[in-house]
Structures are given as C-alpha cells and as structure tokens.
Scaffold this active site. Structure first.
Site, PDB file in Angstrom:
ATOM      1  N   HIS A 106       0.879  -1.315   0.155  1.00  0.00           N
ATOM      2  CA  HIS A 106       0.074  -0.006   0.080  1.00  0.00           C
ATOM      3  C   HIS A 106       0.813   1.193   0.027  1.00  0.00           C
ATOM      4  O   HIS A 106       0.424   2.411  -0.300  1.00  0.00           O
ATOM      5  CB  HIS A 106      -0.960   0.055   1.148  1.00  0.00           C
ATOM      6  CG  HIS A 106      -0.301   0.342   2.203  1.00  0.00           C
ATOM      7  ND1 HIS A 106      -0.108  -0.801   3.436  1.00  0.00           N
ATOM      8  CD2 HIS A 106      -0.114   1.592   3.262  1.00  0.00           C
ATOM      9  CE1 HIS A 106       0.354  -0.199   4.362  1.00  0.00           C
ATOM     10  NE2 HIS A 106       0.437   1.221   4.146  1.00  0.00           N
ATOM     11  N   ASP A 136       0.210  -7.593   1.234  1.00  0.00           N
ATOM     12  CA  ASP A 136       0.511  -6.126   1.501  1.00  0.00           C
ATOM     13  C   ASP A 136       2.154  -6.033   1.450  1.00  0.00           C
ATOM     14  O   ASP A 136       2.740  -5.397   2.503  1.00  0.00           O
ATOM     15  CB  ASP A 136      -0.084  -5.674   2.950  1.00  0.00           C
ATOM     16  CG  ASP A 136      -0.117  -3.957   2.816  1.00  0.00           C
ATOM     17  OD1 ASP A 136       0.287  -3.430   1.782  1.00  0.00           O
ATOM     18  OD2 ASP A 136      -0.365  -3.379   3.904  1.00  0.00           O
ATOM     19  N   SER A 214       4.587   2.487   8.092  1.00  0.00           N
ATOM     20  CA  SER A 214       4.421   1.460   7.247  1.00  0.00           C
ATOM     21  C   SER A 214       5.635   0.917   6.332  1.00  0.00           C
ATOM     22  O   SER A 214       6.072   1.785   5.723  1.00  0.00           O
ATOM     23  CB  SER A 214       3.102   1.628   6.318  1.00  0.00           C
ATOM     24  OG  SER A 214       1.894   1.792   7.000  1.00  0.00           O
TER      25      SER A 214
END
Length: 368
Positions: A106, A136, A214
């Site tokens: 992402h 992911d 992230s």
C-alpha cells in the site's frame, strides 16, 4: 542571621570532608572510568542494560531502514511541463546488498515514480520488482545501489511470545529514522490486505506505529527482523497503542517469490469464481464457479461452471463448499484453503450441484 548561615555552612563542609564526600578526588572521572567496561562504547557506559540494548540495536539496524517516497507525474497547468507530485511516503528496509528493498504494497500502490532515501540522505530512483497485494508486501530495486548497503538479520516469528520486547524503526509523518519501543501485545491477529484478503498470524504490538511507519521493520531484543509494520487500529488515525506487523516467516516465504517471479505462486484449481458481493446478495452457501479454464484441474475433474439452461436463463453449476473438509463461504476462505497446499497435492473438493452434493479428487497445479 548571616552569621548563623555561615556557621551552618562551615559545619556541613566539615562533616562532608570527614565522611570523604567533600573530597573531589573521590568522584573524579578517572575513578568512575575504572568501573566502565572497556569494550562498551562511551555512550553506553552509564546506560541501564535495557537502555544499552535499545541504543545498540538502533545504532546497528537504522542504516538498513530507508525512506520510500511515492510520486505521481502531472503536467503543469500553465507551463505544461511534467512535474513530480508527492502522493505519500512510507518506510522500507534493505533486503540484500544488491539493492533490493522490502516495503508494504500500500506504500507504493499506484506510484508513477518511486524514490528511496538511505540514512545518509542519498536518494535513488526505484523500480517495482514484485508485489503481493494479498500480503501487503512489495519488493523494489534501487538503481546504482552502493556497495556498503546494510541488511537486517532474520528472526523467527514462530518463537515470539506475548510480553517480549520489540522495537520499530520508521518514518512517521515524514520524520525519518524514528525509533519506538514496546512489547508483543498479542499474536495470531487478522487484518485486511489492500486486496481485501485476510492476512493471518499477524503480530500486535503497543510500540507506537503511525502513518509513515508502514513497511518498516519490527525487531526483537537481539536486533533480528521479526515483522513488517503494516497497520494501526486508531479512531483518530494516529497511534493508539495498537499496531500490527506481518510476521517475518510470512515475509521470508513471500519475498523470494516476488524477486524471482514478480508475484506469489500458488496452487490453483483453474476456475473463475463469483464475487463475494454476488454471493452475499443471493445468499449462496459456498463459492459458485462461473467458468472453468480448459485443461486445468477442475475441468479435468469434470466440474461444471455456470451455464444457460434451455430457457436461456443463467443457471449455477458447481458451488464449492469445502476443500479437504474445511468450510468455504467466500473467495477469501477459498484462497486461504488453497494456500495451505502446494502444486501437485491432491485435495477433495466438495460442491453442490443443484441439490446434489458432490466430491471431486483434484490434483492442484501451479498458477501460470
């Protein structure tokens, strides 16, 4: 009053001298230096054991952590020149010295240009090598990678226990190389991937994870990679003490496939399935097969896809309800069950065809 204050002061100085506390030689730096471990860096000499561990891990691991910038290309309204517009940023880490970088899918999704910034602030253009939206995860390669790239040792997420110390390094809100610490709060959590697939076995931690973290590493007290920081649970969008990381054992399984093939290889039946929205709308007790791919396992086993009946209406063929006895109610459960096996394995697929329950012995093939 002044005379009384002086008398008290002289008394205290005399008392401290008698006890040896007033003698400057008793606290000289040379005396303290003798108590230091000569093998320990100066900045760790007066730290507690836990502080020394934290500082040393950060010192060794932070050079392997990178800043990933996702940019879009846009033509200027008046100049008509192509401009780079930042779309977002995140974190990644060096996977090997050949310039491969691991981050979250992402973080780089939809990027037209990617830039990776190393700890020394040198910037490199990056290209996408492989992506796994269902996990992911993504792998990038930086062009002209320096020879002295530093990597992280891999740990074993199956050995984690609730309460173990963890450290997260990342770039929250664009603040590069930020360290937060905490513990493993829970194991075996489930989160949704960008593809709406379920990622299982996720690590929950209270180490502060914010937007920008992230793709960064989650480390144990030995400085080993145990997870990739991926998501937070927060009503406000900022850290609320509940962060999630993809376990390193999943990463170690997925990344080599992304490097070699650009995607995750998985066994297949060779079918196209109805969407989950359609399944929910019509309350179907399983996953309907829309069509079969000729020559693949489901076709060879004699399964049937949707078809038009003699009135011209679309009729359902086989509806998959179980794989090796495990319930299948939607696409996510279907793919999760298949991921437990390898190409060449034989599984029993239970279906409903009309009101008749059927079983097929199917030998799985590799995805193409």
């Amino acid at each position: 009053m002044t005379q009384v204050f002086r008398s008290i002061t002289l008394f205290l100085i005399t008392l401290l001298g008698a006890c040896g506390l007033g003698d400057s030689a008793s606290i000289a730096p040379s005396a303290l230096a003798e108590t230091r471990d000569k093998d320990v860096p100066d900045y760790l000499s007066f730290a507690t054991d836990d502080e020394a561990n934290t500082t040393e891990i950060f010192s060794k691991a932070s050079p392997a952590v990178v800043f990933v910038t996702n940019k879009a290309l846009r033509r200027g309204l008046f100049s008509l020149n192509v401009e780079e517009i930042p779309r977002g940023s995140g974190t990644g880490f060096v996977w090997n010295r050949q310039g491969l970088i691991v981050t979250n899918y992402h973080v780089i999704a939809g990027a037209q240009k990617l830039t990776v910034t190393l700890q020394d602030r040198s910037e490199y253009d990056a290209e996408v090598i492989g992506v796994a939206p269902e996990k992911d995860l993504a792998v990038l390669r930086i062009e002209g990678a320096p020879d002295d790239l530093q990597t992280l040792p891999l740990g074993d997420s199956s050995e984690l226990q609730v309460g173990r110390k963890v450290l997260a390094i990342g770039n929250p809100f664009g603040l590069d190389t930020t360290l937060t610490t905490g513990i493993v709060s829970a194991l075996g959590r489930e989160i949704k991937a960008p593809s709406n697939r379920t990622i299982r076995g996720v690590i929950q931690t209270d180490a502060a994870i914010n937007p920008g973290n992230s793709g960064g590493p989650l480390l144990n007290s030995m400085g080993q990679l145990i997870g990739v920081n991926t998501a937070i649970y927060s009503p406000s969008g900022a850290s609320a003490g509940i962060g999630f990381a993809i376990p390193v054992n999943t990463v170690a399984e997925v990344v080599p496939q992304l490097i070699s093939y650009g995607r995750v290889l998985r066994p297949v039946l060779g079918v196209e399935l109805a969407s989950d929205n359609w399944i929910r709308r019509y309350n179907i007790p399983g996953v309907p097969i829309v069509r079969l791919f000729p020559g693949l396992p489901a076709d060879q086993a004699g399964m049937r896809g949707a078809y038009r009946n003699y009135r011209g209406d679309i009729a359902l063929g086989d509806i998959i309800t179980h794989i090796n006895g495990e319930r299948v109610r939607n696409n996510d459960e279907y793919y999760t069950q298949l991921e437990r096996y390898q190409a060449g394995d034989t599984v029993t697929v239970t279906t409903l065809l009309g009101k008749e329950e059927r079983e097929y012995e199917v030998r799985l093939e590799q995805s193409r």
